[in-house]
Design a protein around this motif. Structure first.
Motif, PDB file in Angstrom:
ATOM      1  N   SER A  73       0.993  -1.186  -0.009  1.00  0.00           N
ATOM      2  CA  SER A  73       0.024  -0.235   0.020  1.00  0.00           C
ATOM      3  C   SER A  73       0.897   1.182   0.123  1.00  0.00           C
ATOM      4  CB  SER A  73      -0.993   0.010   1.411  1.00  0.00           C
ATOM      5  OG  SER A  73      -1.914  -1.164   1.043  1.00  0.00           O
ATOM      6  N   SER A  74       0.318   2.148  -0.759  1.00  0.00           N
ATOM      7  CA  SER A  74       1.147   3.548  -0.753  1.00  0.00           C
ATOM      8  C   SER A  74       0.885   4.115   0.743  1.00  0.00           C
ATOM      9  CB  SER A  74       0.447   4.380  -1.753  1.00  0.00           C
ATOM     10  OG  SER A  74      -0.884   4.774  -1.454  1.00  0.00           O
ATOM     11  N   LEU A 105       1.909  13.773   0.875  1.00  0.00           N
ATOM     12  CA  LEU A 105       1.216  12.839   0.111  1.00  0.00           C
ATOM     13  C   LEU A 105       0.701  13.443  -1.191  1.00  0.00           C
ATOM     14  CD1 LEU A 105      -1.159  11.246   2.769  1.00  0.00           C
ATOM     15  CD2 LEU A 105       0.807  10.341   1.830  1.00  0.00           C
ATOM     16  N   ARG A 106       0.453  12.729  -2.285  1.00  0.00           N
ATOM     17  CA  ARG A 106      -0.101  13.252  -3.341  1.00  0.00           C
ATOM     18  C   ARG A 106      -1.669  13.687  -3.430  1.00  0.00           C
ATOM     19  NH1 ARG A 106       1.758   8.416  -6.122  1.00  0.00           N
ATOM     20  NH2 ARG A 106      -0.376   8.646  -7.312  1.00  0.00           N
ATOM     21  N   PRO A 107      -2.013  14.934  -3.585  1.00  0.00           N
ATOM     22  CA  PRO A 107      -3.438  15.379  -3.428  1.00  0.00           C
ATOM     23  C   PRO A 107      -4.296  14.378  -4.487  1.00  0.00           C
ATOM     24  CG  PRO A 107      -2.165  17.186  -3.381  1.00  0.00           C
ATOM     25  CD  PRO A 107      -1.141  15.987  -3.652  1.00  0.00           C
ATOM     26  N   ASN A 108      -3.688  13.937  -5.633  1.00  0.00           N
ATOM     27  CA  ASN A 108      -4.808  13.454  -6.411  1.00  0.00           C
ATOM     28  C   ASN A 108      -5.046  12.130  -5.941  1.00  0.00           C
ATOM     29  OD1 ASN A 108      -4.854  15.688  -8.256  1.00  0.00           O
ATOM     30  ND2 ASN A 108      -3.333  14.788  -9.691  1.00  0.00           N
ATOM     31  N   LEU A 109      -4.062  11.344  -5.439  1.00  0.00           N
ATOM     32  CA  LEU A 109      -4.333   9.870  -5.032  1.00  0.00           C
ATOM     33  C   LEU A 109      -5.154  10.123  -3.955  1.00  0.00           C
ATOM     34  CD1 LEU A 109      -3.905   7.153  -5.206  1.00  0.00           C
ATOM     35  CD2 LEU A 109      -1.603   7.152  -3.806  1.00  0.00           C
ATOM     36  N   VAL A 110      -5.069  10.900  -2.726  1.00  0.00           N
ATOM     37  CA  VAL A 110      -5.725  11.060  -1.509  1.00  0.00           C
ATOM     38  C   VAL A 110      -7.052  11.392  -1.966  1.00  0.00           C
ATOM     39  CG1 VAL A 110      -6.297  12.452   0.509  1.00  0.00           C
ATOM     40  CG2 VAL A 110      -3.648  11.801  -0.146  1.00  0.00           C
ATOM     41  N   PRO A 136       0.288  20.281   4.170  1.00  0.00           N
ATOM     42  CA  PRO A 136       0.075  21.393   3.110  1.00  0.00           C
ATOM     43  C   PRO A 136      -0.510  20.787   1.801  1.00  0.00           C
ATOM     44  CG  PRO A 136       2.167  20.393   3.228  1.00  0.00           C
ATOM     45  CD  PRO A 136       1.466  19.894   4.445  1.00  0.00           C
ATOM     46  N   TRP A 137      -0.956  19.591   1.686  1.00  0.00           N
ATOM     47  CA  TRP A 137      -1.821  18.850   0.837  1.00  0.00           C
ATOM     48  C   TRP A 137      -3.059  19.211   0.935  1.00  0.00           C
ATOM     49  CZ3 TRP A 137      -4.280  15.170   2.828  1.00  0.00           C
ATOM     50  CH2 TRP A 137      -3.938  14.434   3.688  1.00  0.00           C
ATOM     51  N   LEU A 138      -3.742  19.181   2.054  1.00  0.00           N
ATOM     52  CA  LEU A 138      -5.043  19.128   2.134  1.00  0.00           C
ATOM     53  C   LEU A 138      -5.868  20.403   1.563  1.00  0.00           C
ATOM     54  CD1 LEU A 138      -7.083  17.731   3.907  1.00  0.00           C
ATOM     55  CD2 LEU A 138      -6.743  19.163   5.911  1.00  0.00           C
ATOM     56  N   PRO A 139      -5.400  21.516   1.366  1.00  0.00           N
ATOM     57  CA  PRO A 139      -6.267  22.436   0.670  1.00  0.00           C
ATOM     58  C   PRO A 139      -6.421  21.976  -0.799  1.00  0.00           C
ATOM     59  CG  PRO A 139      -4.688  23.686   1.801  1.00  0.00           C
ATOM     60  CD  PRO A 139      -4.302  22.349   2.016  1.00  0.00           C
ATOM     61  N   PHE A 140      -5.919  20.927  -1.218  1.00  0.00           N
ATOM     62  CA  PHE A 140      -6.027  20.820  -2.795  1.00  0.00           C
ATOM     63  C   PHE A 140      -6.999  19.566  -2.769  1.00  0.00           C
ATOM     64  CE2 PHE A 140      -1.805  22.454  -2.479  1.00  0.00           C
ATOM     65  CZ  PHE A 140      -1.727  23.174  -3.550  1.00  0.00           C
ATOM     66  N   ILE A 141      -7.416  19.129  -1.564  1.00  0.00           N
ATOM     67  CA  ILE A 141      -8.563  17.833  -1.568  1.00  0.00           C
ATOM     68  C   ILE A 141      -9.960  18.799  -1.525  1.00  0.00           C
ATOM     69  CG2 ILE A 141      -9.383  16.241  -0.058  1.00  0.00           C
ATOM     70  CD1 ILE A 141      -6.626  15.560  -1.194  1.00  0.00           C
ATOM     71  N   ASP A 142     -10.766  18.664  -2.438  1.00  0.00           N
ATOM     72  CA  ASP A 142     -12.078  18.917  -2.664  1.00  0.00           C
ATOM     73  C   ASP A 142     -12.951  18.156  -1.828  1.00  0.00           C
ATOM     74  OD1 ASP A 142     -14.548  19.960  -3.486  1.00  0.00           O
ATOM     75  OD2 ASP A 142     -14.335  19.593  -5.753  1.00  0.00           O
TER      76      ASP A 142
END
Length: 178
Positions: A73-74, A105-110, A136-142
């Motif tokens: 798992s990633s 973490l990569r936002p697209n994968l999350v 820092p990746w959390l704002p990129f999550i819709d």
């Protein structure tokens, strides 16, 4: 391999283990471990979980071990697997400590993992912990595209209710003194 075992192989474990005592494995809902694998005398205890809360191939990565390539798992998927086991088989406090280290973490994968995850508990805990950690990746999550279900989830007796995520968590996880 998944959960805490995968995070350890990826160098993301919170505590250094000199000799792993446990190995966490996840498989599909109808997958079974072969008898020879179960009967083999492994130098660690195996914990196998058969589930379908995440799509089978999503968030898997190849990892090199002793000249062999294995699927694990990633980091994002492994974190969700830890949360799937919490609080019964994985401590929530340790899950948060693991989440703190996942700042790249990569936002697209999350996004894809959270959108396809069928466990409301996992999604709520993941987003709560990521928010608390200030990643820092959390704002990129819709978050509008992630269904958090309805109704409250109680993960601790006499805990603290977090209205944003409709979960009751242990007091020590809510307080800043972790």
């Amino acid at each position: 391999m998944g959960g805490k075992t995968a995070l350890g192989l990826l160098g993301k474990s919170h505590y250094l283990e000199f000799s792993p005592q446990n190995c966490v494995l996840f498989g599909g809902e109808k997958e079974k471990i072969p008898a020879w694998f179960q009967q083999y005398k492994w130098p660690m205890k195996l914990h196998y979980y058969s589930t379908a809360f995440l799509p089978p191939e999503l968030g898997m990565t190849d990892h090199e071990v002793n000249g062999f390539s294995i699927k694990i798992s990633s980091a994002a998927r492994a974190m969700m697997e830890c949360l799937y086991l919490a609080p019964e088989k994985q401590e929530l406090k340790e899950c948060y400590e693991l989440m703190e280290g996942l700042n790249n973490l990569r936002p697209n994968l999350v996004q894809e993992l959270l959108t396809t995850c069928s466990s409301i508990k996992v999604k709520r805990l993941f987003l709560y912990m990521a928010t608390k950690a200030g990643h820092p990746w959390l704002p990129f999550i819709d978050q509008e595209k992630i269904s958090l279900g309805t109704g409250k989830r109680q993960l601790a007796q006499n805990g603290v209710y977090v209205p944003e995520f409709m979960i009751t968590i242990p007091k020590d996880l809510f307080n800043d003194e972790l």
